[in-house]
Design a protein around this motif. Structure first.
Motif, PDB file in Angstrom:
ATOM      1  N   PHE A 762       0.825  -1.221   0.000  1.00 34.71           N
ATOM      2  CA  PHE A 762       0.000   0.000   0.000  1.00 34.71           C
ATOM      3  C   PHE A 762       0.851   1.260   0.000  1.00 34.71           C
ATOM      4  O   PHE A 762       0.373   2.328   0.398  1.00 34.71           O
ATOM      5  CB  PHE A 762      -0.921  -0.006   1.223  1.00 34.71           C
ATOM      6  CG  PHE A 762      -2.056  -0.996   1.118  1.00 34.71           C
ATOM      7  CD1 PHE A 762      -3.232  -0.653   0.463  1.00 34.71           C
ATOM      8  CD2 PHE A 762      -1.942  -2.267   1.650  1.00 34.71           C
ATOM      9  CE1 PHE A 762      -4.268  -1.559   0.356  1.00 34.71           C
ATOM     10  CE2 PHE A 762      -2.974  -3.185   1.553  1.00 34.71           C
ATOM     11  CZ  PHE A 762      -4.143  -2.835   0.896  1.00 34.71           C
ATOM     12  N   SER A 763       2.085   1.179  -0.474  1.00 39.03           N
ATOM     13  CA  SER A 763       2.947   2.350  -0.500  1.00 39.03           C
ATOM     14  C   SER A 763       2.555   3.272  -1.649  1.00 39.03           C
ATOM     15  O   SER A 763       1.804   2.895  -2.554  1.00 39.03           O
ATOM     16  CB  SER A 763       4.408   1.919  -0.645  1.00 39.03           C
ATOM     17  OG  SER A 763       4.629   1.348  -1.928  1.00 39.03           O
ATOM     18  N   ALA A 764       3.116   4.477  -1.600  1.00 40.47           N
ATOM     19  CA  ALA A 764       2.869   5.463  -2.656  1.00 40.47           C
ATOM     20  C   ALA A 764       4.032   5.537  -3.632  1.00 40.47           C
ATOM     21  O   ALA A 764       4.074   6.458  -4.449  1.00 40.47           O
ATOM     22  CB  ALA A 764       2.615   6.841  -2.046  1.00 40.47           C
ATOM     23  N   GLY A 765       4.965   4.608  -3.530  1.00 38.42           N
ATOM     24  CA  GLY A 765       6.102   4.598  -4.437  1.00 38.42           C
ATOM     25  C   GLY A 765       6.118   3.354  -5.285  1.00 38.42           C
ATOM     26  O   GLY A 765       5.105   2.656  -5.450  1.00 38.42           O
ATOM     27  N   PHE A 775      -1.085   2.992  -3.610  1.00 35.49           N
ATOM     28  CA  PHE A 775      -1.390   4.417  -3.574  1.00 35.49           C
ATOM     29  C   PHE A 775      -0.375   5.246  -4.349  1.00 35.49           C
ATOM     30  O   PHE A 775      -0.156   6.416  -4.033  1.00 35.49           O
ATOM     31  CB  PHE A 775      -1.452   4.900  -2.117  1.00 35.49           C
ATOM     32  CG  PHE A 775      -2.693   4.447  -1.390  1.00 35.49           C
ATOM     33  CD1 PHE A 775      -3.926   4.995  -1.692  1.00 35.49           C
ATOM     34  CD2 PHE A 775      -2.631   3.463  -0.422  1.00 35.49           C
ATOM     35  CE1 PHE A 775      -5.069   4.574  -1.031  1.00 35.49           C
ATOM     36  CE2 PHE A 775      -3.763   3.038   0.252  1.00 35.49           C
ATOM     37  CZ  PHE A 775      -4.992   3.596  -0.058  1.00 35.49           C
ATOM     38  N   HIS A 776       0.239   4.624  -5.355  1.00 38.01           N
ATOM     39  CA  HIS A 776       1.140   5.394  -6.217  1.00 38.01           C
ATOM     40  C   HIS A 776       0.342   6.511  -6.895  1.00 38.01           C
ATOM     41  O   HIS A 776      -0.809   6.306  -7.317  1.00 38.01           O
ATOM     42  CB  HIS A 776       1.757   4.477  -7.276  1.00 38.01           C
ATOM     43  CG  HIS A 776       2.868   5.116  -8.044  1.00 38.01           C
ATOM     44  ND1 HIS A 776       2.642   5.960  -9.097  1.00 38.01           N
ATOM     45  CD2 HIS A 776       4.218   5.039  -7.899  1.00 38.01           C
ATOM     46  CE1 HIS A 776       3.789   6.370  -9.588  1.00 38.01           C
ATOM     47  NE2 HIS A 776       4.777   5.821  -8.881  1.00 38.01           N
ATOM     48  N   ALA A 841      -2.979   8.599  -0.124  1.00 36.14           N
ATOM     49  CA  ALA A 841      -2.649   8.114   1.210  1.00 36.14           C
ATOM     50  C   ALA A 841      -1.174   7.747   1.180  1.00 36.14           C
ATOM     51  O   ALA A 841      -0.817   6.595   0.929  1.00 36.14           O
ATOM     52  CB  ALA A 841      -3.517   6.926   1.604  1.00 36.14           C
ATOM     53  N   ASP A 842      -0.300   8.738   1.401  1.00 40.20           N
ATOM     54  CA  ASP A 842       1.141   8.535   1.266  1.00 40.20           C
ATOM     55  C   ASP A 842       1.739   7.750   2.419  1.00 40.20           C
ATOM     56  O   ASP A 842       2.832   7.190   2.288  1.00 40.20           O
ATOM     57  CB  ASP A 842       1.844   9.884   1.140  1.00 40.20           C
ATOM     58  CG  ASP A 842       1.448  10.620  -0.135  1.00 40.20           C
ATOM     59  OD1 ASP A 842       0.782  10.000  -0.990  1.00 40.20           O
ATOM     60  OD2 ASP A 842       1.797  11.803  -0.271  1.00 40.20           O
ATOM     61  N   THR A 843       1.055   7.768   3.594  1.00 42.12           N
ATOM     62  CA  THR A 843       1.574   7.102   4.799  1.00 42.12           C
ATOM     63  C   THR A 843       3.003   7.566   5.076  1.00 42.12           C
ATOM     64  O   THR A 843       3.918   6.769   5.304  1.00 42.12           O
ATOM     65  CB  THR A 843       1.527   5.568   4.648  1.00 42.12           C
ATOM     66  OG1 THR A 843       0.269   5.184   4.048  1.00 42.12           O
ATOM     67  CG2 THR A 843       1.619   4.876   5.985  1.00 42.12           C
ATOM     68  N   ASP A 844       3.194   8.886   5.017  1.00 42.98           N
ATOM     69  CA  ASP A 844       4.500   9.492   5.281  1.00 42.98           C
ATOM     70  C   ASP A 844       4.474  10.091   6.675  1.00 42.98           C
ATOM     71  O   ASP A 844       3.735  11.050   6.926  1.00 42.98           O
ATOM     72  CB  ASP A 844       4.791  10.564   4.233  1.00 42.98           C
ATOM     73  CG  ASP A 844       6.181  11.157   4.382  1.00 42.98           C
ATOM     74  OD1 ASP A 844       6.924  10.726   5.280  1.00 42.98           O
ATOM     75  OD2 ASP A 844       6.515  12.062   3.589  1.00 42.98           O
TER      76      ASP A 844
END
Length: 861
Positions: A762-765, A775-776, A841-844
């Protein structure tokens, strides 16, 4: 008994002869012959049985009883319904067609004869039928009459009744075949004044004049027609010897007519886009529709050079493939033309390059990590050198090829799928690593357009546990495109005529077309994507006074512009078209221009990696010793000439292309033509004084921070906007999400491992294997909803996840917008987005306002 409907193609029905034989003449012939004694049908009588007519019998059907009268009689024994066929009928009505035979008996069997009594019973025969036969036949004639009952009274057409032999094959024994059938009609209640006899006389044929073929347009046909005409006008001249002066004149006229007909056909065909056969005609028709027909494009590739000394390699240096081992060795310097004519492949450098030994091979640096790998999507790397080594002098704009090494330490034996060219977007930053022999470390950085498409292993663990570097950066790189140069060649014809149009052609076929875009581009990947629509002919003319350069057309050329148009035909021949003194300069009569051009282009240049292995000499220059070349990357972008059929299909639609923006959708469509834009939406709003078009652009993730993207979009919109309308670019409205899932860990798995796997999924990368995280940014765009089913499916795809709990009811589970109360998203199964909103949703942890995804793990510790 009812017979089945006869098949007209059945062999037992034979051929219908009633319309081809004169029945009256045949009947007279049979009656006059006693040996052998033949019988046949004399006449067929259809009993109308209409009320008020003589012989009417109540209860008997109308027009369904046939009396077949024979010439001699009696009716052959065994002749029944199975040996009688009624063919014909045109009405498509199952009650009328086909006409079946229900029963067939001799008349004396129904009504009795002179010396015989009626046969009773007879299947299908009623007392009314017997009375009908009694009233319509005499006792002395009934032995030679066959009574037939049909299933219907048919239609108005003519029918044929056939008598067949035993088993329904052939004709009855003793019957004449033409008289075993007879034509009749059921419509006896409608008398006609016309004679029913068929006229079989053969009318005389009127003599006509010889057929004149007015479509005779070739030499042979015209020669034949001229000789026929001459034979009519001069009948005494019969000599057809080719040496005869008359025959010679006829053949000269036929040849001239053949040429004139060919010109006429050509003019008629080339006048329209749909029928034109020459590329020149199709190209000009398409240009009238604002469609530019392309003639192909040369492929491009990155050449890597290796040298033991500093060398300056000029632009246009040819590199070719290895020679054929079976070919004889060259006796002198091999040129680019020699290779092309022998079927080889030649590429020439697009720019001057300085080859330095310090750039031959730069080792990538792993900072001691024995399993270091550049992930897919990486935009930076480190290279190292020893302090005493020469400085490679890397600068922004340099192109490097990152490549893994093979088992033998060579680049060409490494994995070709992991080689990648990058262009530095900034000067390298110098670092030091005191723990490495190569203590000078350079940090390289390139733009997102050159991000690695696949992971690149940098180091692997050696036997002693240390890091062994297995990837290098090649920095002596120069761009090259397909084609070999022919210099100083005369045209055909060589001299400009006096008072006539000069339309010469090149002496060789296969002129190369190349994209004239500048070599220095924003990215290394962009340099390998030539556009065939903008490609121009690789040609230059010199008439000792000026240099002529090719142009797509002469519409914008001034009267003194030394422009020339190259028109290539399907056979590869290229003709040149000069100006007329109004649109383009007219060449001076008597001059002899020389051409310098390149041969190549097309898909033949899309060669694989490692194909180009030798440098060729140029006129007046030789290849320095110790200089080698190769292409670690394949050549791409080579396109063949556009087919004529494709131009016919696409050119009419190009005329309908709108080059202005009127509605909001038009502005959004113009913005989305930029390859760096994922999607764009526009809206018309009131600025307080006038209307403005606000265009919201969602760029691709690798170009999100590139300032060149909004500048390029603004420039295009400025050209197409309506007068009095302002255009403003806006950023998307990002909507942060809060998603908390309950995840049950399956037995045999650790929570920490499952948590890490879910974080990656579920990462944005980009994931280590090059795939996008859930979530890219490129997975979501304007107005795109997030479906709960997709979230659950992605979580369940992680190994070790037993099940997933979802909800938003105070149990700690969340599926909503960040900072918002639940609005029924779980019940709907999705989180909706407005037209200008993009979910994220970057989860950063450093930027929690950009949304987050949190799994609540349950199960094993």
């Amino acid at each position: 008994m009812t017979t089945p409907y006869p098949d007209p193609n059945d062999a037992r029905t034979g051929v219908t002869l009633t319309t081809a034989v004169d029945v009256d003449a045949r009947r007279a012939l049979v009656e006059g012959t006693s040996t052998p004694a033949l019988d046949g049908i004399d006449a067929i009588e259809v009993l109308a049985n209409a009320p008020g007519t003589p012989g009417f019998v109540a209860g008997a059907p109308r027009q369904r009883t046939l009396l077949v009268r024979l010439l001699r009689g009696p009716v052959p024994a065994g002749l029944g319904a199975d040996e009688v066929l009624v063919l014909g009928g045109v009405r498509p009505d199952p009650l009328v067609k086909p006409v079946r035979v229900e029963w067939a008996y001799p008349a004396d069997a129904l009504a009795g004869g002179e010396s015989s009594a009626p046969v009773d019973p007879l299947p299908g025969v009623t007392p009314a039928d017997r009375r009908l036969v009694e009233r319509t036949t005499g006792a002395g004639e009934r032995a030679g009459v066959l009574v037939i009952r049909t299933s219907s009274s048919g239609d108005w057409s003519t029918y044929v009744l056939k008598l067949l032999g035993p088993g329904g094959v052939g004709v009855p024994d003793g019957f004449d075949e033409p008289l075993a059938q007879a034509a009749f009609t059921f419509t006896v209640d409608c008398p006609s004044d016309l004679d029913c006899r068929i006229d079989l006389a053969c009318p005389p044929v009127e003599a006509t004049s010889p057929v004149l073929d007015y479509l005779a347009r070739d030499y042979d046909a015209l020669r034949t027609r001229l000789l026929d005409r001459v034979a009519t006008l001069v009948p005494d001249w019969t000599d057809r010897n080719p040496a005869d002066p008359g025959v010679m004149l006829v053949e000269l006229f036929a040849a001239m007519g053949d040429r004139l007909a060919a010109w006429q056909d050509g003019v008629a065909a080339e006048a329209y886009l749909g029928t034109a056969r020459r590329r020149t005609s199709v190209r000009r028709h398409a240009r009238l529709l604002d469609y530019r027909m392309h003639d192909g494009c040369s492929a491009r590739t990155w050449l890597v050079l290796t040298s033991a000394a500093d060398v300056v390699l000029p632009a246009g240096t040819p590199a070719a493939d290895a020679p054929d081992p079976s070919s004889p060795p060259a006796t002198g310097p091999v040129t680019a033309v020699d290779v092309v004519e022998s079927g080889g492949v030649v590429f020439e450098t697009c720019a001057t390059v300085r080859v330095r030994p310090a750039r031959n091979q730069l080792w990538l640096h792993s900072w001691g990590d024995p399993e270091h790998c550049l992930p897919a999507g990486a935009t930076s790397a480190f290279v190292a050198r020893e302090p005493g080594d020469a400085d490679p002098e890397l600068r922004a704009g340099d192109v490097l090829v990152l490549a893994p090494l093979g088992p033998d330490g060579s680049v060409l034996t490494g994995d070709p799928t992991r080689r990648h060219a990058v262009r530095l977007d900034r000067d390298p930053v110098v670092h030091t690593d005191p723990l490495s022999e190569r203590s000078v470390v350079l940090e390289l950085h390139w733009s997102g357009a050159d991000a690695l498409p696949v992971p690149l292993p940098v180091a692997e663990r050696a036997e002693d546990g240390s890091a062994r570097v297995v990837a290098v950066a090649l920095a002596n790189v120069v761009l090259a495109d397909h084609g070999g140069t022919v210099a100083g060649e005369r045209l055909d014809p060589p001299q400009v005529p006096v008072g006539a149009t000069y339309r010469p052609r090149l002496r060789r076929i296969g002129l190369a077309w190349a994209d004239p875009s500048p070599v220095v581009l924003a990215s290394a990947a962009g340099a390998l994507v030539p556009d065939p629509r903008t490609a121009v002919a690789e040609l230059e003319l010199d008439d000792d006074s000026r240099t002529w350069l090719p142009r797509p057309d002469l519409l914008a050329s001034g009267r003194l512009a030394a422009d020339v148009v190259v028109e290539t035909e399907s056979d590869g021949a290229s003709r040149l078209r000069f100006g007329d003194g109004v649109s383009g300069r007219r060449p001076v009569a008597g001059t002899t221009p020389t051409a310098t051009y390149r041969l190549g282009g097309g898909t033949a240049g899309n060669v694989g990696p490692g194909t180009l292995a030798r440098l060729l000499s140029r006129p007046g220059a030789t290849v320095p010793d110790g200089l080698t070349v190769t292409n670690p990357l394949p050549a791409v972008g080579g396109v063949d000439a556009e087919p004529i059929a494709e131009v016919r299909e696409l050119a009419p639609h190009a005329f309908r292309t709108q080059l202005r923006a009127v509605t909001s959708d038009d502005y959004a469509a113009v913005a989305m033509r930029d390859p760096a834009v994922q999607r764009a939406v526009a809206r018309r709003r009131w600025s307080g004084s006038w209307y403005a078009q606000e265009v919201t652009v969602d760029p691709r993730a690798d170009r999100a921070g590139d300032p060149a993207v909004p500048a390029a979009i603004s420039a295009v919109l400025e050209v197409r906007r309506m007068a009095g309308v302002d255009v403003e670019l806006a950023r998307p409205v990002y909507v942060p999400l809060e998603i908390v899932l309950g995840v049950c860990v399956a037995p045999g798995y650790q929570r920490a491992d499952i948590a890490a796997a879910l974080a990656r999924a579920f990462s944005a990368g980009r994931l280590p294997d090059g795939r996008r995280g859930f979530f890219h940014p490129d997975n979501f765009t304007f107005g795109q909803s997030l479906f709960l089913s997709d979230v659950v499916a992605t979580a369940m795809a992680v190994p070790g996840v037993a099940w997933v709990d979802v909800g938003d009811d105070g149990t700690g589970l969340r599926f909503r917008r960040l900072g918002r109360a639940p609005a029924g998203e779980v019940a709907r199964g999705r989180i909706d987005a407005a037209a200008r909103e993009v979910l994220r949703a970057d989860t950063d942890p450093s930027n929690p306002e950009n949304g987050r995804f949190t799994p609540l793990l349950r199960g094993r510790a």
